[in-house]
Design a protein around this motif. Structure first.
Motif, PDB file in Angstrom:
ATOM      1  N   SER A  65       7.499   6.568   6.199  1.00  0.00           N
ATOM      2  CA  SER A  65       8.714   6.278   5.444  1.00  0.00           C
ATOM      3  C   SER A  65       8.816   5.459   4.514  1.00  0.00           C
ATOM      4  O   SER A  65       9.640   5.561   3.486  1.00  0.00           O
ATOM      5  CB  SER A  65       9.523   5.637   6.871  1.00  0.00           C
ATOM      6  OG  SER A  65       9.227   4.469   7.140  1.00  0.00           O
ATOM      7  N   LEU A  66       7.949   4.628   3.999  1.00  0.00           N
ATOM      8  CA  LEU A  66       7.806   3.570   3.062  1.00  0.00           C
ATOM      9  C   LEU A  66       7.458   4.552   1.833  1.00  0.00           C
ATOM     10  O   LEU A  66       7.989   4.465   0.712  1.00  0.00           O
ATOM     11  CB  LEU A  66       6.979   2.430   3.254  1.00  0.00           C
ATOM     12  CG  LEU A  66       7.540   1.202   4.142  1.00  0.00           C
ATOM     13  CD1 LEU A  66       6.389   0.195   4.616  1.00  0.00           C
ATOM     14  CD2 LEU A  66       8.895   0.665   3.497  1.00  0.00           C
ATOM     15  N   VAL A  67       6.326   5.299   1.965  1.00  0.00           N
ATOM     16  CA  VAL A  67       6.030   6.328   1.034  1.00  0.00           C
ATOM     17  C   VAL A  67       6.992   7.079   0.447  1.00  0.00           C
ATOM     18  O   VAL A  67       7.339   7.243  -0.551  1.00  0.00           O
ATOM     19  CB  VAL A  67       4.797   7.168   1.445  1.00  0.00           C
ATOM     20  CG1 VAL A  67       4.482   8.127   0.473  1.00  0.00           C
ATOM     21  CG2 VAL A  67       3.638   6.215   1.703  1.00  0.00           C
ATOM     22  N   ALA A  80       0.768  -1.353   0.172  1.00  0.00           N
ATOM     23  CA  ALA A  80       0.016   0.099  -0.070  1.00  0.00           C
ATOM     24  C   ALA A  80       0.917   1.196   0.032  1.00  0.00           C
ATOM     25  O   ALA A  80       0.776   2.257  -0.706  1.00  0.00           O
ATOM     26  CB  ALA A  80      -1.030   0.249   1.232  1.00  0.00           C
ATOM     27  N   ALA A  81       1.928   1.357   0.748  1.00  0.00           N
ATOM     28  CA  ALA A  81       2.892   2.600   0.787  1.00  0.00           C
ATOM     29  C   ALA A  81       3.369   2.717  -0.377  1.00  0.00           C
ATOM     30  O   ALA A  81       3.575   3.704  -0.918  1.00  0.00           O
ATOM     31  CB  ALA A  81       3.921   2.252   2.170  1.00  0.00           C
ATOM     32  N   GLN A  82       4.025   1.676  -1.139  1.00  0.00           N
ATOM     33  CA  GLN A  82       4.761   1.840  -2.382  1.00  0.00           C
ATOM     34  C   GLN A  82       3.675   2.029  -3.295  1.00  0.00           C
ATOM     35  O   GLN A  82       3.974   2.907  -4.377  1.00  0.00           O
ATOM     36  CB  GLN A  82       5.468   0.391  -2.808  1.00  0.00           C
ATOM     37  CG  GLN A  82       6.569  -0.170  -1.875  1.00  0.00           C
ATOM     38  CD  GLN A  82       7.144  -1.095  -1.872  1.00  0.00           C
ATOM     39  OE1 GLN A  82       6.424  -2.174  -2.448  1.00  0.00           O
ATOM     40  NE2 GLN A  82       8.314  -1.464  -1.852  1.00  0.00           N
ATOM     41  N   LEU A  83       2.485   1.491  -3.551  1.00  0.00           N
ATOM     42  CA  LEU A  83       1.528   2.221  -4.358  1.00  0.00           C
ATOM     43  C   LEU A  83       1.287   3.583  -4.222  1.00  0.00           C
ATOM     44  O   LEU A  83       1.313   4.409  -5.219  1.00  0.00           O
ATOM     45  CB  LEU A  83       0.308   1.458  -4.339  1.00  0.00           C
ATOM     46  CG  LEU A  83       0.314   0.010  -4.912  1.00  0.00           C
ATOM     47  CD1 LEU A  83      -0.886  -0.771  -4.555  1.00  0.00           C
ATOM     48  CD2 LEU A  83       0.306  -0.168  -6.298  1.00  0.00           C
ATOM     49  N   THR A 135      -5.405   8.624   8.886  1.00  0.00           N
ATOM     50  CA  THR A 135      -4.627   7.814  10.201  1.00  0.00           C
ATOM     51  C   THR A 135      -3.668   6.976   9.786  1.00  0.00           C
ATOM     52  O   THR A 135      -2.717   6.663  10.621  1.00  0.00           O
ATOM     53  CB  THR A 135      -5.685   7.259  11.060  1.00  0.00           C
ATOM     54  OG1 THR A 135      -6.481   6.433  10.184  1.00  0.00           O
ATOM     55  CG2 THR A 135      -6.718   8.426  11.734  1.00  0.00           C
ATOM     56  N   LEU A 136      -3.684   6.198   8.735  1.00  0.00           N
ATOM     57  CA  LEU A 136      -2.808   5.322   8.297  1.00  0.00           C
ATOM     58  C   LEU A 136      -1.270   5.820   8.145  1.00  0.00           C
ATOM     59  O   LEU A 136      -0.495   5.671   8.709  1.00  0.00           O
ATOM     60  CB  LEU A 136      -3.148   4.525   7.026  1.00  0.00           C
ATOM     61  CG  LEU A 136      -2.077   3.410   6.514  1.00  0.00           C
ATOM     62  CD1 LEU A 136      -2.028   2.175   7.615  1.00  0.00           C
ATOM     63  CD2 LEU A 136      -2.710   2.997   5.106  1.00  0.00           C
ATOM     64  N   TYR A 137      -1.451   7.088   7.591  1.00  0.00           N
ATOM     65  CA  TYR A 137      -0.309   7.905   7.230  1.00  0.00           C
ATOM     66  C   TYR A 137       0.445   8.179   8.564  1.00  0.00           C
ATOM     67  O   TYR A 137       1.713   8.228   8.994  1.00  0.00           O
ATOM     68  CB  TYR A 137      -0.091   9.066   6.502  1.00  0.00           C
ATOM     69  CG  TYR A 137       0.858   9.706   6.183  1.00  0.00           C
ATOM     70  CD1 TYR A 137       1.828   9.187   4.936  1.00  0.00           C
ATOM     71  CD2 TYR A 137       1.521  10.739   6.816  1.00  0.00           C
ATOM     72  CE1 TYR A 137       2.933   9.875   4.462  1.00  0.00           C
ATOM     73  CE2 TYR A 137       2.759  11.386   6.492  1.00  0.00           C
ATOM     74  CZ  TYR A 137       3.560  10.976   5.483  1.00  0.00           C
ATOM     75  OH  TYR A 137       4.750  11.441   5.116  1.00  0.00           O
ATOM     76  N   LYS A 138      -0.463   8.656   9.580  1.00  0.00           N
ATOM     77  CA  LYS A 138      -0.198   9.406  10.974  1.00  0.00           C
ATOM     78  C   LYS A 138       0.130   8.337  12.075  1.00  0.00           C
ATOM     79  O   LYS A 138       1.271   8.365  12.737  1.00  0.00           O
ATOM     80  CB  LYS A 138      -1.274  10.243  11.564  1.00  0.00           C
ATOM     81  CG  LYS A 138      -1.285  11.378  10.633  1.00  0.00           C
ATOM     82  CD  LYS A 138      -2.691  12.169  11.139  1.00  0.00           C
ATOM     83  CE  LYS A 138      -3.072  13.274  10.481  1.00  0.00           C
ATOM     84  NZ  LYS A 138      -4.189  14.000  10.726  1.00  0.00           N
ATOM     85  N   THR A 162       8.827  17.150   0.173  1.00  0.00           N
ATOM     86  CA  THR A 162       8.623  17.224   1.613  1.00  0.00           C
ATOM     87  C   THR A 162       7.273  16.712   1.706  1.00  0.00           C
ATOM     88  O   THR A 162       6.211  17.632   1.187  1.00  0.00           O
ATOM     89  CB  THR A 162       8.994  18.773   2.021  1.00  0.00           C
ATOM     90  OG1 THR A 162      10.068  18.989   1.732  1.00  0.00           O
ATOM     91  CG2 THR A 162       8.738  18.959   3.645  1.00  0.00           C
ATOM     92  N   PHE A 163       6.931  15.887   2.654  1.00  0.00           N
ATOM     93  CA  PHE A 163       5.537  15.684   3.062  1.00  0.00           C
ATOM     94  C   PHE A 163       5.102  16.235   4.299  1.00  0.00           C
ATOM     95  O   PHE A 163       6.005  16.505   5.453  1.00  0.00           O
ATOM     96  CB  PHE A 163       5.411  14.225   3.331  1.00  0.00           C
ATOM     97  CG  PHE A 163       5.612  13.173   1.980  1.00  0.00           C
ATOM     98  CD1 PHE A 163       4.637  13.232   1.364  1.00  0.00           C
ATOM     99  CD2 PHE A 163       6.706  12.818   1.769  1.00  0.00           C
ATOM    100  CE1 PHE A 163       4.657  12.213   0.192  1.00  0.00           C
ATOM    101  CE2 PHE A 163       7.048  11.729   0.680  1.00  0.00           C
ATOM    102  CZ  PHE A 163       5.822  11.868  -0.052  1.00  0.00           C
ATOM    103  N   LEU A 164       3.976  17.237   4.158  1.00  0.00           N
ATOM    104  CA  LEU A 164       3.494  18.079   5.367  1.00  0.00           C
ATOM    105  C   LEU A 164       2.248  17.285   5.836  1.00  0.00           C
ATOM    106  O   LEU A 164       1.153  17.040   4.963  1.00  0.00           O
ATOM    107  CB  LEU A 164       3.165  19.392   4.996  1.00  0.00           C
ATOM    108  CG  LEU A 164       4.692  19.957   4.350  1.00  0.00           C
ATOM    109  CD1 LEU A 164       4.121  21.556   3.702  1.00  0.00           C
ATOM    110  CD2 LEU A 164       5.595  20.347   5.681  1.00  0.00           C
TER     111      LEU A 164
END
Length: 177
Positions: free
Chosen positions: A133-135, A90-93, A123-126, A149-151
């Protein structure tokens, strides 16, 4: 696409993989349980808890036993590996989607390199111990000439929709002048 990467659906994917492994006799001694066949028995928080670096397999086993699943230590390890594979996918997609967009922006602007900020919410990202970190790692690998940069935003969908609407209105006014 959302159903492959959203925390809302990942546990259903995990559940279906576990059902398949059980039907092959590889998991839960091949015993199909009514509980495992029940939709939505798993919650996204279980995925984050199972993959938490601070939990031992004994605790993973406790989570699954609370769900009424008869398991061995090998089953707990296999469930952990299934959870890791599903969330990594999921993170790689998700990262691949971001990488494609930022790379296209870079190309369209004719830039050698692009530095851009990307707003994220969910919530998954948080809350997932490794998802963010995988994304980011996937974006770095697939778009090496883009510095992203991810905000994190709070209530991103509501604020984002309002912001997009405001910008669209302003652009419409400017084109009329």
């Amino acid at each position: 696409f959302e159903k492959m990467i959203s925390g809302m659906y990942l546990w259903e994917i995990v559940r279906h993989v576990l059902l398949h492994l059980t039907s092959l006799g590889v998991l839960f001694r091949g015993q199909q349980t009514q509980r495992l066949q029940t939709r939505d028995i798993f919650k996204t928080k279980f995925l984050s808890e199972i993959e938490s670096d601070s939990l031992a397999l004994r605790q993973v086993r406790a989570i699954l036993e609370d769900l009424g699943l008869p398991l061995t230590s090998d089953d707990a390890l296999m469930v952990l590996e299934v959870c890791q594979a599903v969330s990594q996918r999921a993170a790689q997609l998700c990262g691949a989607g971001v990488a494609a967009v930022v790379e296209k922006i870079r190309e369209n602007r004719g830039l050698e390199e692009l530095a851009v900020s990307v707003g994220v919410d969910g919530t998954l990202y948080k809350l997932h111990p490794h998802f963010s970190s995988l994304v980011a790692a996937t974006v770095r690998e697939l778009a090496p000439r883009c510095v992203v940069t991810f905000l994190q935003s709070e209530d991103g969908s509501g604020k984002g929709a309002a912001l997009v609407t405001a910008v669209a209105c302003r652009l419409a006014q400017l084109t009329r002048v």
